[in-house]
Design an enzyme around this catalytic site. Sequence first.
Site, PDB file in Angstrom:
ATOM      1  N   SER A 151       0.794  -1.210   0.000  1.00 59.61           N
ATOM      2  CA  SER A 151       0.000   0.000   0.000  1.00 59.61           C
ATOM      3  C   SER A 151       0.836   1.273   0.000  1.00 59.61           C
ATOM      4  O   SER A 151       1.589   1.534  -0.929  1.00 59.61           O
ATOM      5  CB  SER A 151      -0.955  -0.067   1.193  1.00 59.61           C
ATOM      6  OG  SER A 151      -1.941   0.918   1.119  1.00 59.61           O
TER       7      SER A 151
ATOM      8  N   ASP B 117      11.078   4.875  -9.574  1.00 65.12           N
ATOM      9  CA  ASP B 117      10.804   5.480 -10.876  1.00 65.12           C
ATOM     10  C   ASP B 117      11.610   6.747 -11.111  1.00 65.12           C
ATOM     11  O   ASP B 117      11.993   7.048 -12.243  1.00 65.12           O
ATOM     12  CB  ASP B 117       9.317   5.818 -11.000  1.00 65.12           C
ATOM     13  CG  ASP B 117       8.469   4.616 -11.377  1.00 65.12           C
ATOM     14  OD1 ASP B 117       9.026   3.505 -11.434  1.00 65.12           O
ATOM     15  OD2 ASP B 117       7.263   4.789 -11.606  1.00 65.12           O
TER      16      ASP B 117
ATOM     17  N   LYS C 292      -0.739  -3.948  -3.491  1.00 63.96           N
ATOM     18  CA  LYS C 292      -2.056  -3.480  -3.075  1.00 63.96           C
ATOM     19  C   LYS C 292      -2.151  -1.983  -3.322  1.00 63.96           C
ATOM     20  O   LYS C 292      -1.545  -1.198  -2.618  1.00 63.96           O
ATOM     21  CB  LYS C 292      -2.304  -3.793  -1.597  1.00 63.96           C
ATOM     22  CG  LYS C 292      -3.686  -3.364  -1.149  1.00 63.96           C
ATOM     23  CD  LYS C 292      -4.747  -4.185  -1.869  1.00 63.96           C
ATOM     24  CE  LYS C 292      -6.139  -3.659  -1.604  1.00 63.96           C
ATOM     25  NZ  LYS C 292      -6.439  -2.431  -2.352  1.00 63.96           N
TER      26      LYS C 292
END
Length: 404
Positions: free
Chosen positions: A319, A330, A344
């Site tokens: 999460s 990224d 999730k």
Amino acid sequence: MPGLPAFCPRPRDLRRGAVLTLVFLVCVGTAAGTGCWSPHEADGTGTAFLAGAGEPDAPPDPGSGPGPGPGAGTADREAVARAAAEAVAEGKSGKKAAQEVVSRSGDRWGTVYDQGEYAAFAEELDGRWTGVGLWAGRRGDGRIEVDRVQPDSPADRAGLRAGDRLLGVDGRSVTGLAVADVVALLRGEAGTPVVLGLSRDGADRTVTVRRAQLRTEPVTVRRLAGGITVIKVASFTRGSGERVRAAVREAPPGGGVMLDLRGNPGGLVTEAVVAASAFLDGGLVATYDVRGSERALYADPGGDTARPLVALVDGGTMSAAELVTGALQDRGRAVTVGTRTFGKGSVQMPTELPGGAVAELTVGTYRTPAGRSLDGGGITPDLAAGDGAEERARTVLGGLGVGS
């Protein structure tokens, strides 16, 4: 940080009897991948937290726009509210009726709580709770097992450990129950006894423990040789993001950081964004969609962008912790080491129902700055490592000039 999400409304913000859009959430998943793992699905904290996705400028119309995406079932809010209203009018449980609709909808993460369960959020936000100190998970066959035990808690002192099967609470069988219902049985007044039926290695036993006020430290810091600082974030409870930033500021000059997110089940998205801000100079952290309407989360400017950083992750990284991992990966800010994260990243919208119950229904998903979905597949680390993840991380930091 204007426009960033809140975790959830306080119970006093709920308007009794109204069907009200409150806030958007990401619900973290159980170890077994079944059911919505919420503050009421753990007796402790950690696995107990949801990650908020932000309250929109204006609540979307029920059912407007596309749904949460392929394979992510969702329940119709109007149908859920109608079932609750009809049950309440007949003197029946609105929560139970609503849950039946949610269960039939295919919304894997949707669930319904009563007012008392939902009010427990207030404690969870500060990393405090009343219970016996165990985290429970439901397996595919309906068994309830202990996933983790809080050190020095009543459960720990009674000898409970991960893998124990929980058979009953105060004489009531818990097999087949939703984890939220199991935790409701475990909750109660501090100091009151609760009888647990357990099974380990085929041998059944009964133990009596007393509930207690418990607390966990979400962020711990330790120093390793060579100027390495290990920042362990157990969960993103209130204040954890600023503690991460403080730990980075206090790290030795020229040293590297291991951001340990292993076993972190998520928490407040606001705190996750603050934690990411410790290593970023502004910019995108994540995007999320709610019925086709996209929104974005941004880091604060001024973070430490030069210090070598490794993020440690595993299958228990969920999460909001995955949100941080995805942003750092990224944007090329950290080398990620460990095993694939849980995956999730769906968004739940809590809605108060007639009778006071609260339904959390899936409405959207999170994505990393590069557009990768957090839901389903998880995040693959740059370097795979199991038990030797920390040693691998030290090697990476050495290659980046730390301790050399």
